[in-house]
Design an enzyme around this catalytic site. Structure first.
Site, PDB file in Angstrom:
ATOM      1  N   PRO A 135       0.824  -1.216   0.000  1.00  0.00           N
ATOM      2  CA  PRO A 135       0.000   0.000   0.000  1.00  0.00           C
ATOM      3  C   PRO A 135       0.858   1.266   0.000  1.00  0.00           C
ATOM      4  O   PRO A 135       1.878   1.335   0.692  1.00  0.00           O
ATOM      5  CB  PRO A 135      -0.801  -0.124   1.297  1.00  0.00           C
ATOM      6  N   GLU A 136       0.426   2.254  -0.785  1.00  0.00           N
ATOM      7  CA  GLU A 136       1.150   3.518  -0.894  1.00  0.00           C
ATOM      8  C   GLU A 136       0.226   4.661  -0.468  1.00  0.00           C
ATOM      9  O   GLU A 136      -0.781   4.437   0.204  1.00  0.00           O
ATOM     10  CB  GLU A 136       1.646   3.689  -2.334  1.00  0.00           C
ATOM     11  N   LYS A 162       3.418   6.055   4.426  1.00  0.00           N
ATOM     12  CA  LYS A 162       2.717   4.776   4.295  1.00  0.00           C
ATOM     13  C   LYS A 162       2.266   4.228   5.651  1.00  0.00           C
ATOM     14  O   LYS A 162       1.804   3.082   5.727  1.00  0.00           O
ATOM     15  CB  LYS A 162       3.625   3.747   3.614  1.00  0.00           C
ATOM     16  N   ARG A 166      14.177  -3.253  -8.758  1.00  0.00           N
ATOM     17  CA  ARG A 166      12.738  -2.957  -8.764  1.00  0.00           C
ATOM     18  C   ARG A 166      12.204  -3.087 -10.184  1.00  0.00           C
ATOM     19  O   ARG A 166      12.876  -2.725 -11.146  1.00  0.00           O
ATOM     20  CB  ARG A 166      12.462  -1.535  -8.275  1.00  0.00           C
TER      21      ARG A 166
END
Length: 271
Positions: A2-3, A58, A259
């Site tokens: 979650p951001e 966050k 990433r």
């Protein structure tokens, strides 16, 4: 993970449901999720009222009536659900609060945590966070000043929580696409005009995603029609090999500093 949009959605939903309620009972099924022995955690929290709920990057902060805080980080796979024992999801819970009017379930916190902390301890843990993307002090000029002299790539900077807090893999790529910049662009190559566009794109993407409820997979309540509404609206993230929504060019999936990155090689430039 979650951001900003997901955690801001949770903050709003929690404010409208659990704020003002008292924690009647506490169940901890995974000791590693909390920072003190489970029985002590239970004793400290039972009878405490949740005054209000705050988001920092966050993280979610539950402010309690004794001046202490609960610091939550969902990490990868973490979720929350508020409801009754009858409608709770069939998922593994690590912590459950019975409140005055329902149950708050903390789900999937295998990597996440819920810590009971003093104000000082909270600041020691998250005091190094960078500014929120919507902090009034983060003006366009302050935003551009942060980039001056930085040698990393754009995505590496955006996901650095000490640089700007709340942005992660998904929204870094979405912001870069909206700004027309490749996520692997070198910051030193970005012009003032490009950074102005990046600042506007950051606000637009995060606001749009939050308005659609982010990409969380599980509704927060049985009647929740908002949470997860952004799932089908990502423009580039996780769309490798699919056509760009703007030009039809195939979206590239690559790797940058371990990433995943997604971008359109036609719509996004390197400077």
């Amino acid at each position: 993970m979650p951001e900003w949009p997901e955690m801001e959605t949770y903050r709003k939903l929690l404010t409208g449901t659990v704020a003002g309620q008292t924690i009647q009972t506490v169940e901890v099924t995974r000791d590693k999720t909390v920072n003190i022995p489970a029985e002590q955690f239970k004793q400290e929290l039972e009878g405490r009222m949740i005054w209000f709920v705050e988001r920092r990057g966050k993280y979610i902060l539950f402010h309690l009536d004794n001046g202490k805080r609960l610091l939550l980080h969902l990490m990868l796979g973490g979720l929350m659900y508020y409801g009754s024992e009858d409608d709770k999801p069939d998922r593994t819970t690590q912590v459950v609060f019975q409140l005055d009017k329902g149950y708050l379930y903390f789900i999937g916190l295998r990597l996440g945590f819920l810590h009971y902390l003093s104000v000082k301890e909270v600041e020691e843990k998250i005091g190094s966070l960078g500014p929120d993307p919507f902090d009034k002090r983060l003006t366009p000029e302050a935003f551009k000043a942060k980039f001056r002299g930085k040698r990393s790539t754009l995505k590496s900077a955006l996901v650095d929580q000490q640089f700007i807090s709340g942005i992660g893999n998904c929204y870094a790529d979405e912001i870069a696409f909206t700004a027309g910049i490749r996520p692997d662009a070198k910051i030193a190559s970005l012009t003032e005009e490009t950074l102005d566009g990046l600042y506007a794109a950051m606000h637009k993407v995060l606001q749009d995603a939050a308005a659609k409820g982010g990409y969380i997979e599980l509704p927060f309540t049985k009647d929740d029609q908002l949470t997860g509404g952004y799932n089908e609206h990502c423009l580039v993230y996780d769309r490798g090999g699919e056509p760009c929504v703007q030009c039809g060019t195939e979206i590239v999936k690559a790797e940058l500093a371990s990433r995943k990155v997604f971008y359109c090689p036609n719509c996004q430039k390197e400077s």
